[in-house]
Design an enzyme around this catalytic site. Sequence first.
Site, short mmCIF file in Angstrom:
data_model
loop_
_atom_site.label_atom_id
_atom_site.label_comp_id
_atom_site.label_asym_id
_atom_site.label_seq_id
_atom_site.Cartn_x
_atom_site.Cartn_y
_atom_site.Cartn_z
CG ASP A 1 2.04 7.40 -9.29
OD1 ASP A 1 0.91 7.63 -8.78
OD2 ASP A 1 2.52 6.27 -9.38
CG ASP B 1 2.54 2.00 1.11
OD1 ASP B 1 1.39 1.74 0.71
OD2 ASP B 1 3.09 3.10 0.95
#
Length: 244
Positions: free
Chosen positions: A131, A10
């Site tokens: 998500d 990330d």
Amino acid sequence: MTLIVFPAIDLKGGQVVRLAEGDMARATVYGDDPAAQALAFAQAGATHLHVVDLDGAFAGQSVNGEAVRAIVRAFPGHVQLGGGIRSRDAVEAWFDLGVSRLVIGTAALEQPDFVRAAARDFPGGIVVAVDARGGMVATRGWAEVSDVPVADMARRFEDAGVAALLFTDVGRDGLLKGCNVEATVDLARAVRLPVIASGGVKGIGDIHLLALHARDGVEGVITGRALYDGRLDLAAALSVAGAA
């Protein structure tokens, strides 16, 4: 079937970080050389990598492009990229660079026709991110929660030619609480698309449980903090995933 293990990188401000519950203010920095981290994962046996431009997810366009390009050059396997991919130009640019698959979340909810067209024109190249917070779809870097149930969102793309769904339980992400295996498997059984699990992996037990459900449609698992904190050995995870 073999479960694919995706080590995660990330990116925030060009650094390798992990967030807690998707909160940009709760970032832990794990390194400042994303390409070196990608190479380390490859040397441990990884053939797939999951990369997220966190800044891009909020900005709606690429912010850590230089770091992504360095990762693609360094990693010999398949790179799956997400974060702020909301235009046709961005899709084409990343595929031209050598990214294997693109993960699209916010645009899948807000611009479904754009995602369908990309999936049609780049077969096997588009992954839809589903998500969830409390069972509802979260968008814009998980900062907003819609009124669309996860399964409903997933079903919208069953006939679109997307490669897979990426399911993240945002409430577990980066917290090492354990992957929400039950919700992941339920989704995989409910739709006719492979599902990639993400969020909360805490150790080898999560890998083992998910690998048992590869035949139910669980294609892979993304893991980040557990690797960086030393709670999960990548080589061991790959071994367990391949033995199921």
